[in-house]
Scaffold this active site. Structure first.
Site, short mmCIF file in Angstrom:
data_model
loop_
_atom_site.label_atom_id
_atom_site.label_comp_id
_atom_site.label_asym_id
_atom_site.label_seq_id
_atom_site.Cartn_x
_atom_site.Cartn_y
_atom_site.Cartn_z
N TYR A 135 -164.45 -1.82 8.25
CA TYR A 135 -164.49 -3.15 8.85
C TYR A 135 -164.73 -4.24 7.81
CZ TYR A 135 -164.78 -0.98 13.50
OH TYR A 135 -164.54 -0.25 14.63
N LYS A 190 -165.81 12.51 8.93
CA LYS A 190 -164.44 13.05 8.96
C LYS A 190 -164.19 13.57 7.55
CE LYS A 190 -160.51 13.67 11.09
NZ LYS A 190 -160.33 14.59 12.22
N ASP A 222 -163.94 13.85 15.70
CA ASP A 222 -163.13 14.26 16.87
C ASP A 222 -163.89 15.27 17.72
OD1 ASP A 222 -162.88 15.70 14.51
OD2 ASP A 222 -160.88 16.44 14.93
N ASP A 246 -168.89 2.60 16.34
CA ASP A 246 -168.39 1.62 17.30
C ASP A 246 -167.82 2.35 18.51
OD1 ASP A 246 -167.33 -0.61 18.48
OD2 ASP A 246 -165.91 -1.09 16.88
N ASP A 250 -169.88 3.38 22.46
CA ASP A 250 -169.35 2.96 23.76
C ASP A 250 -169.03 4.16 24.65
OD1 ASP A 250 -169.61 0.31 23.24
OD2 ASP A 250 -167.50 -0.21 23.52
#
Ligand code: NAD
Length: 359
Positions: A135, A190, A222, A246, A250
């Site tokens: 980001y 990852k 994942d 992020d 959620d």
């Protein structure tokens, strides 16, 4: 204890007022100072984060934040949109650690999309690194592709990067948080594909040597996404980078089914923090007096625990919230068709009354 109060837009002022009423009902001395932020600040001062609001936030022990945003600002240039205020505060205050608890209260399991037995009693804490990763990595932009499958074609690119100190400090925060809970930390990465996250995994493992009492495991992102919906109660504390955090925070929030219940905290290296509900400004219900104030009230409890060193008062608020749920009070977002509903002020007043009843 100096608190900067930034109510913001939409339901922000309504829910922040209830959190302030709850804080005032404690036997503690606070100095509250309000300032406009988001769309309200744009209207008042032409900028979503005026210099005076930022100065107030930086000088305070903690910031109690409502929410910002309204569709009517969607056409403004990006730098002037209400949401930029949050990014500006994060950056200026160095808020690198985002705490997002996902708690499924036994009285509200019906609100989850998962089976009650999977979520009843769920209590996990996701710690998301907030100021690094793809980001914020440079360079980024658009250009003619220098190589790849279509050399010369228009392309866009971002840069994923983490430095050792950035990973070390969030790992310390996460191990220490795990120590205060169930002593179990899951680091999500990852590393099978990304250099950045192989480094992340290596550094988190090194920091682990300082916390031998905390159990550490590693999951690929994942798999973490799958495990969160398959068996979410296996987790205690999860730590991960900005982008994975992020998305996973959620996902975890939705396991509880009720966004109006979820608090959040963003902390810097001095434990100064910004505390806000996980939801937005809900323009669709603003001004109607129906918003659920509990996420903001629970954010105030997190503020007491993490920035103000008042863990006992934090626990009192959390117990008062449990008591009102136990007594059957429900705002519309957490009510079943058969429940009678209360509004924002009645819910806040019930928490204040439950606090008083503890004596
Ligand atoms: P939202 O979280 O504001 O609302 C999503 C849905 O949840 C709406 O139906 C809303 O009515 C409901 N809801 C949210 N909070 C509630 C509460 N406390 N009680 C009852 N119901 C509640 O998300 P959105 O609609 O996608 O975004 C609205 C605005 O908020 C946008 O401008 C967005 O940019 C902004 N936003 C701000 C923040 C923030 O301030 N941190 C976060 C997310 C979105």
């Amino acid at each position: 204890m100096k608190i900067a109060v930034l109510p913001g837009d939409g339901i922000g002022p309504e829910i922040v007022d209830e959190a302030l009423a709850v804080l005032r009902a404690l036997d503690l001395r606070f100095e509250f100072e309000r300032a406009p932020v988001g769309g309200a600040a744009y209207e008042a001062a032409g900028h979503p984060l005026p210099a005076s609001t930022l100065a107030l936030a930086k000088a305070a022990d903690a910031v109690l934040f409502g929410a910002v945003g309204d569709w009517k600002y969607d056409r403004l240039e990006r730098a002037l949109r209400p949401e930029q205020a949050i990014l500006g505060l994060r950056k200026a205050m160095g808020l690198f650690a985002n705490f997002r608890p996902a708690i499924c209260y036994p009285q509200l399991t019906h609100a989850s999309s998962l089976k009650p037995e999977l979520v009843a009693g769920l209590d996990i804490l996701i710690i998301r690194e907030l100021t690094g990763d793809i980001y914020f990595g440079q360079p980024r932009g658009r250009r003619a592709a220098p190589d790849g499958h279509f050399p010369g074609a228009e392309e866009a690119f971002d840069t994923m990067r983490y430095s050792r100190p950035e990973i070390e400090r969030i790992a310390h925060v996460a191990f220490q948080a795990a120590r205060k809970r169930g002593n179990k930390l899951t680091s999500v990465d990852k590393s099978n594909v990304l250099e950045t996250f192989q480094f992340w995994k290596d550094v988190v493992s090194e920091v682990h040597a300082e916390y031998p009492d905390v159990m550490l495991d590693h999951l690929y992102v994942d798999n973490a996404a799958m495990q969160l919906v398959k068996a979410p109660k296996q987790f205690d504390v999860i730590v991960t980078g900005n982008m994975f955090g992020d998305i996973l925070s959620d996902e975890a929030a939705m396991l509880t089914g009720s966004i109006g219940m979820l608090p959040s905290a963003s902390l810097n290296a001095n434990n100064q923090g910004l505390y806000e509900p996980s939801h937005g400004s809900a323009p669709d219900i603003a001004g109607k007096g129906v918003a659920n104030p509990l996420a903001t009230i629970l954010s105030a409890a997190m503020m007491l625990r993490y920035s103000l060193n008042q863990a006992e008062a934090a626990t009192r608020i959390e117990r008062a919230v449990l008591a009102v749920l136990e007594a059957g009070l429900r705002t519309a977002d957490i009510a079943r068709a058969s429940d009678s509903k209360v509004g924002t002020r009645a819910m806040g007043a019930a928490v204040v009354a439950a606090l008083a009843a503890q004596h």
